[in-house]
Design a protein around this motif. Structure first.
Motif, PDB file in Angstrom:
ATOM      1  N   PRO A 257       0.836  -1.199   0.000  1.00 40.39           N
ATOM      2  CA  PRO A 257       0.000   0.000   0.000  1.00 40.39           C
ATOM      3  C   PRO A 257       0.873   1.253   0.000  1.00 40.39           C
ATOM      4  O   PRO A 257       1.878   1.321   0.713  1.00 40.39           O
ATOM      5  CB  PRO A 257      -0.796  -0.121   1.306  1.00 40.39           C
ATOM      6  CG  PRO A 257       0.054  -0.962   2.195  1.00 40.39           C
ATOM      7  CD  PRO A 257       0.836  -1.878   1.299  1.00 40.39           C
ATOM      8  N   VAL A 258       0.461   2.238  -0.786  1.00 38.55           N
ATOM      9  CA  VAL A 258       1.186   3.506  -0.858  1.00 38.55           C
ATOM     10  C   VAL A 258       0.561   4.525   0.087  1.00 38.55           C
ATOM     11  O   VAL A 258       1.249   5.264   0.784  1.00 38.55           O
ATOM     12  CB  VAL A 258       1.202   4.040  -2.302  1.00 38.55           C
ATOM     13  CG1 VAL A 258       1.813   5.442  -2.358  1.00 38.55           C
ATOM     14  CG2 VAL A 258       1.967   3.085  -3.210  1.00 38.55           C
ATOM     15  N   ASP A 259      -0.771   4.520   0.115  1.00 37.71           N
ATOM     16  CA  ASP A 259      -1.478   5.486   0.966  1.00 37.71           C
ATOM     17  C   ASP A 259      -2.721   4.813   1.528  1.00 37.71           C
ATOM     18  O   ASP A 259      -3.423   4.083   0.813  1.00 37.71           O
ATOM     19  CB  ASP A 259      -1.864   6.725   0.153  1.00 37.71           C
ATOM     20  CG  ASP A 259      -2.509   7.796   1.019  1.00 37.71           C
ATOM     21  OD1 ASP A 259      -1.844   8.271   1.954  1.00 37.71           O
ATOM     22  OD2 ASP A 259      -3.686   8.130   0.779  1.00 37.71           O
ATOM     23  N   ILE A 260      -2.988   5.043   2.829  1.00 40.80           N
ATOM     24  CA  ILE A 260      -4.161   4.466   3.501  1.00 40.80           C
ATOM     25  C   ILE A 260      -4.945   5.594   4.156  1.00 40.80           C
ATOM     26  O   ILE A 260      -4.382   6.396   4.904  1.00 40.80           O
ATOM     27  CB  ILE A 260      -3.760   3.433   4.561  1.00 40.80           C
ATOM     28  CG1 ILE A 260      -3.003   2.262   3.917  1.00 40.80           C
ATOM     29  CG2 ILE A 260      -4.989   2.929   5.311  1.00 40.80           C
ATOM     30  CD1 ILE A 260      -2.420   1.286   4.923  1.00 40.80           C
ATOM     31  N   GLU A 261      -6.237   5.649   3.866  1.00 40.24           N
ATOM     32  CA  GLU A 261      -7.107   6.664   4.456  1.00 40.24           C
ATOM     33  C   GLU A 261      -8.192   5.967   5.269  1.00 40.24           C
ATOM     34  O   GLU A 261      -9.097   5.349   4.702  1.00 40.24           O
ATOM     35  CB  GLU A 261      -7.741   7.535   3.371  1.00 40.24           C
ATOM     36  CG  GLU A 261      -8.652   8.624   3.923  1.00 40.24           C
ATOM     37  CD  GLU A 261      -9.363   9.411   2.824  1.00 40.24           C
ATOM     38  OE1 GLU A 261     -10.268  10.193   3.173  1.00 40.24           O
ATOM     39  OE2 GLU A 261      -9.027   9.224   1.630  1.00 40.24           O
ATOM     40  N   PRO A 262      -8.128   6.027   6.598  1.00 40.08           N
ATOM     41  CA  PRO A 262      -9.143   5.367   7.436  1.00 40.08           C
ATOM     42  C   PRO A 262     -10.524   5.984   7.212  1.00 40.08           C
ATOM     43  O   PRO A 262     -10.664   7.201   7.112  1.00 40.08           O
ATOM     44  CB  PRO A 262      -8.662   5.622   8.863  1.00 40.08           C
ATOM     45  CG  PRO A 262      -7.214   5.975   8.728  1.00 40.08           C
ATOM     46  CD  PRO A 262      -7.092   6.678   7.419  1.00 40.08           C
ATOM     47  N   MET A 263     -11.540   5.130   7.138  1.00 38.46           N
ATOM     48  CA  MET A 263     -12.925   5.551   7.015  1.00 38.46           C
ATOM     49  C   MET A 263     -13.705   4.965   8.188  1.00 38.46           C
ATOM     50  O   MET A 263     -13.177   4.167   8.968  1.00 38.46           O
ATOM     51  CB  MET A 263     -13.525   5.064   5.685  1.00 38.46           C
ATOM     52  CG  MET A 263     -12.670   5.378   4.466  1.00 38.46           C
ATOM     53  SD  MET A 263     -12.591   7.128   4.054  1.00 38.46           S
ATOM     54  CE  MET A 263     -14.222   7.379   3.370  1.00 38.46           C
ATOM     55  N   GLU A 264     -14.965   5.345   8.326  1.00 41.77           N
ATOM     56  CA  GLU A 264     -15.752   4.894   9.473  1.00 41.77           C
ATOM     57  C   GLU A 264     -15.887   3.379   9.519  1.00 41.77           C
ATOM     58  O   GLU A 264     -15.813   2.767  10.580  1.00 41.77           O
ATOM     59  CB  GLU A 264     -17.152   5.531   9.443  1.00 41.77           C
ATOM     60  CG  GLU A 264     -17.988   5.164  10.658  1.00 41.77           C
ATOM     61  CD  GLU A 264     -19.353   5.826  10.644  1.00 41.77           C
ATOM     62  OE1 GLU A 264     -20.112   5.597  11.595  1.00 41.77           O
ATOM     63  OE2 GLU A 264     -19.660   6.577   9.689  1.00 41.77           O
ATOM     64  N   ASN A 265     -16.087   2.748   8.358  1.00 41.25           N
ATOM     65  CA  ASN A 265     -16.316   1.311   8.327  1.00 41.25           C
ATOM     66  C   ASN A 265     -15.288   0.561   7.492  1.00 41.25           C
ATOM     67  O   ASN A 265     -15.541  -0.559   7.053  1.00 41.25           O
ATOM     68  CB  ASN A 265     -17.720   1.013   7.777  1.00 41.25           C
ATOM     69  CG  ASN A 265     -18.807   1.562   8.671  1.00 41.25           C
ATOM     70  OD1 ASN A 265     -18.772   1.366   9.877  1.00 41.25           O
ATOM     71  ND2 ASN A 265     -19.763   2.275   8.093  1.00 41.25           N
ATOM     72  N   GLY A 266     -14.139   1.163   7.268  1.00 43.02           N
ATOM     73  CA  GLY A 266     -13.134   0.511   6.458  1.00 43.02           C
ATOM     74  C   GLY A 266     -11.979   1.433   6.140  1.00 43.02           C
ATOM     75  O   GLY A 266     -11.670   2.341   6.906  1.00 43.02           O
ATOM     76  N   ASN A 267     -11.362   1.199   4.987  1.00 49.75           N
ATOM     77  CA  ASN A 267     -10.217   2.008   4.573  1.00 49.75           C
ATOM     78  C   ASN A 267     -10.211   2.211   3.068  1.00 49.75           C
ATOM     79  O   ASN A 267     -10.558   1.293   2.310  1.00 49.75           O
ATOM     80  CB  ASN A 267      -8.907   1.310   4.950  1.00 49.75           C
ATOM     81  CG  ASN A 267      -8.641   1.290   6.431  1.00 49.75           C
ATOM     82  OD1 ASN A 267      -8.288   2.315   7.009  1.00 49.75           O
ATOM     83  ND2 ASN A 267      -8.804   0.130   7.048  1.00 49.75           N
ATOM     84  N   LYS A 268      -9.796   3.406   2.647  1.00 54.60           N
ATOM     85  CA  LYS A 268      -9.414   3.620   1.263  1.00 54.60           C
ATOM     86  C   LYS A 268      -7.906   3.440   1.173  1.00 54.60           C
ATOM     87  O   LYS A 268      -7.167   3.813   2.091  1.00 54.60           O
ATOM     88  CB  LYS A 268      -9.792   5.028   0.798  1.00 54.60           C
ATOM     89  CG  LYS A 268     -11.271   5.230   0.543  1.00 54.60           C
ATOM     90  CD  LYS A 268     -11.527   6.624  -0.011  1.00 54.60           C
ATOM     91  CE  LYS A 268     -13.010   6.824  -0.320  1.00 54.60           C
ATOM     92  NZ  LYS A 268     -13.273   8.196  -0.841  1.00 54.60           N
ATOM     93  N   PHE A 269      -7.444   2.863   0.071  1.00 56.36           N
ATOM     94  CA  PHE A 269      -6.001   2.696  -0.065  1.00 56.36           C
ATOM     95  C   PHE A 269      -5.590   2.680  -1.535  1.00 56.36           C
ATOM     96  O   PHE A 269      -6.383   2.345  -2.411  1.00 56.36           O
ATOM     97  CB  PHE A 269      -5.515   1.418   0.636  1.00 56.36           C
ATOM     98  CG  PHE A 269      -5.991   0.128   0.020  1.00 56.36           C
ATOM     99  CD1 PHE A 269      -5.181  -0.594  -0.858  1.00 56.36           C
ATOM    100  CD2 PHE A 269      -7.246  -0.405   0.327  1.00 56.36           C
ATOM    101  CE1 PHE A 269      -5.604  -1.789  -1.410  1.00 56.36           C
ATOM    102  CE2 PHE A 269      -7.680  -1.600  -0.225  1.00 56.36           C
ATOM    103  CZ  PHE A 269      -6.854  -2.294  -1.100  1.00 56.36           C
ATOM    104  N   THR A 270      -4.367   3.088  -1.767  1.00 58.19           N
ATOM    105  CA  THR A 270      -3.767   2.980  -3.097  1.00 58.19           C
ATOM    106  C   THR A 270      -2.565   2.052  -2.994  1.00 58.19           C
ATOM    107  O   THR A 270      -2.053   1.790  -1.897  1.00 58.19           O
ATOM    108  CB  THR A 270      -3.328   4.351  -3.637  1.00 58.19           C
ATOM    109  OG1 THR A 270      -2.405   4.944  -2.716  1.00 58.19           O
ATOM    110  CG2 THR A 270      -4.524   5.274  -3.822  1.00 58.19           C
TER     111      THR A 270
END
Length: 459
Positions: A257-270
């Motif tokens: 993973p290059v970037d991880i963005e925490p969300m309320e019910n999971g994660n966005k990632f690249t």
């Protein structure tokens, strides 16, 4: 599922008796549990120390819906007026029936093993592959010497990909399972501390998990956690016919993973391999790593990265794996009570500790089983590794978890840590501390049944 005439079933299972008068009896599916027999099933009885399944054979055929049964040779008086296949050993016959059936199917197989994350990775892999193929996967924890054969025998003939979880408790078990499944790709999620009681060391666990490679088909893909030195060391001089691919958190892996963005019910990632942003509706950075492993397997079998968000969007994990729910007082509950080891427990604690948006964070931790002679030390270290600024209260359940409480008290103090030997008492006390701004993690080995605490919070 397997559907064939009895004569063919007898041949595939190594039958010893003459079944010609029942040759055309149709068998549809296999069951080892009299309570779950469906019409047309082949019933497989086992001769155990406490009970003998053979005593149910006549009843399940005459009244229970089974069309036939196996019968172990050393059990006397097989009913000659019923469609019964006599075999040397019913367990081996079940396995050989599954082997023969699997070899008759034209399908791709992904095999998955590891100390933690097997089932989650299985669910993710199956969902991603379902974007292109008809997929079946191991149901529940049917991942051992009986469960895997039953899983194979449930595969429909038009299934294109099977995702098979392979578990173990001792050396040699995964080698048997992988040679039965013959995977085109294998995933080793990680090496943890589970099964230290049986295998004695993490090195021995790594060797046992790597047995999965022995069943890999030629030019298959070996996907493994590249941040694990025990796997790197053992595969650095690999000379087999498989292709090696690593996943992990560090840039030294093939996929990370290059970037991880925490969300309320999971994660966005690249990731490093594709420009797309992925949304994984599952909490925890460790689950992003599980997702990377699943993505490598799916891409190897022809699912493009661009279609994988569709697979993640419909993802439903097997129960009690990072399962998010709400309690009666509006508190959020993470139910991760299916299994636990120091590695997975620390990962779950780290997840909760770093979640934002909650004014109170509570850990409910139970015993981690099968850790061997150092089990008390492992529990104590979980407690001493806590961050007092990120965790408000700790509740423990079980004898071993008293060591977690002892370690936690050194970090959080006496007034923020509570140890219990009774789940009902724990639940009643816990309810006094939850609000609608509370997040509660419930984590333990399966044998502790801590989902009962979750259920109590929801009432």
């Amino acid at each position: 599922m397997i559907q064939k005439p009895l004569a063919q079933i007898a041949q595939m299972a190594g039958g010893l008796n003459d079944v010609s008068k029942f040759a055309d009896v149709e068998v549809k599916g296999v069951s080892i549990d009299t309570r779950k027999i469906e019409a047309g099933n082949l019933f497989v009885p086992f001769k155990g120390a406490r009970t003998d399944g053979h005593k149910f054979v006549e009843d399940v055929i005459r009244n229970g819906g089974a069309s036939a049964a196996l019968w172990q040779k050393d059990v006397p008086n097989p009913p000659e007026d019923l469609p019964v296949i006599v075999v040397e050993d019913t367990t081996i016959a079940l396995q050989e029936l599954a082997r023969s059936y699997r070899n008759s199917l034209d399908l791709k197989v992904v095999g998955i093993t590891g100390s933690n994350g097997k089932t989650t990775t299985k669910d993710m892999t199956a969902n991603l592959l379902s974007q292109k193929y008809k997929v079946q996967k191991t149901e529940g924890n049917f991942n051992n010497h009986l469960g895997l054969p039953l899983t194979l025998l449930r595969i429909q003939e038009d299934t294109e990909v099977a995702v098979l979880e392979m578990g173990m408790s001792s050396k040699g078990e995964i080698e048997f399972l992988t040679k039965l499944g013959r995977p085109d790709a294998v995933i080793i999620t990680n090496i943890g501390e589970s099964h230290l009681l049986d295998l004695g060391s993490r090195e021995a666990i790594a060797d046992a998990k790597l047995e999965i490679i022995s069943g890999l088909r030629e030019n298959g893909l070996i996907i493994f956690h590249g941040d694990e030195p025990l796997l790197q060391e053992r595969l650095q001089d690999y000379k087999g016919n498989g292709i090696l691919k690593t996943f992990g958190a560090s840039w030294e892996n093939d996929f990370y993973p290059v970037d991880i963005e925490p969300m309320e019910n999971g994660n966005k990632f690249t990731t490093n391999l594709v420009s797309d942003t992925f949304y994984l509706p599952v909490l925890g950075n460790h689950n992003i790593l599980n997702a990377l492993a699943a993505m490598l397997a799916a891409e190897f079998l022809g699912v493009p990265f661009e279609k994988m968000n569709d697979g993640f969007a419909s993802l439903k994990l097997t129960n009690m794996r990072m399962e998010l729910s709400e309690g009666a007082h509006g508190e959020k509950i993470i139910n991760d009570a299916y299994n636990a080891s120091p590695t997975s427990m620390n990962a779950a604690i780290d997840l909760v500790a770093n979640l934002s948006g909650y004014s109170r964070k509570i850990l409910v931790l139970g015993d981690m089983l099968e850790l061997g002679p150092l089990e008390e030390e492992y529990h104590y270290k979980v407690g001493t590794s806590l961050d007092a600024s990120k965790v408000d209260y700790v509740f423990t359940y079980g004898k071993l978890s008293e060591a977690i409480a002892r370690g936690a008290k050194e970090i959080l103090g006496e007034n923020r840590v509570f140890a219990f030997g009774d789940k009902q008492q724990l639940s009643e006390e816990l309810k006094k501390y939850v609000t609608d701004e509370t997040i509660v993690l419930v984590k333990a080995s399966r044998g502790m049944a801590l989902e009962e605490v979750v259920q109590a919070l929801q009432k």
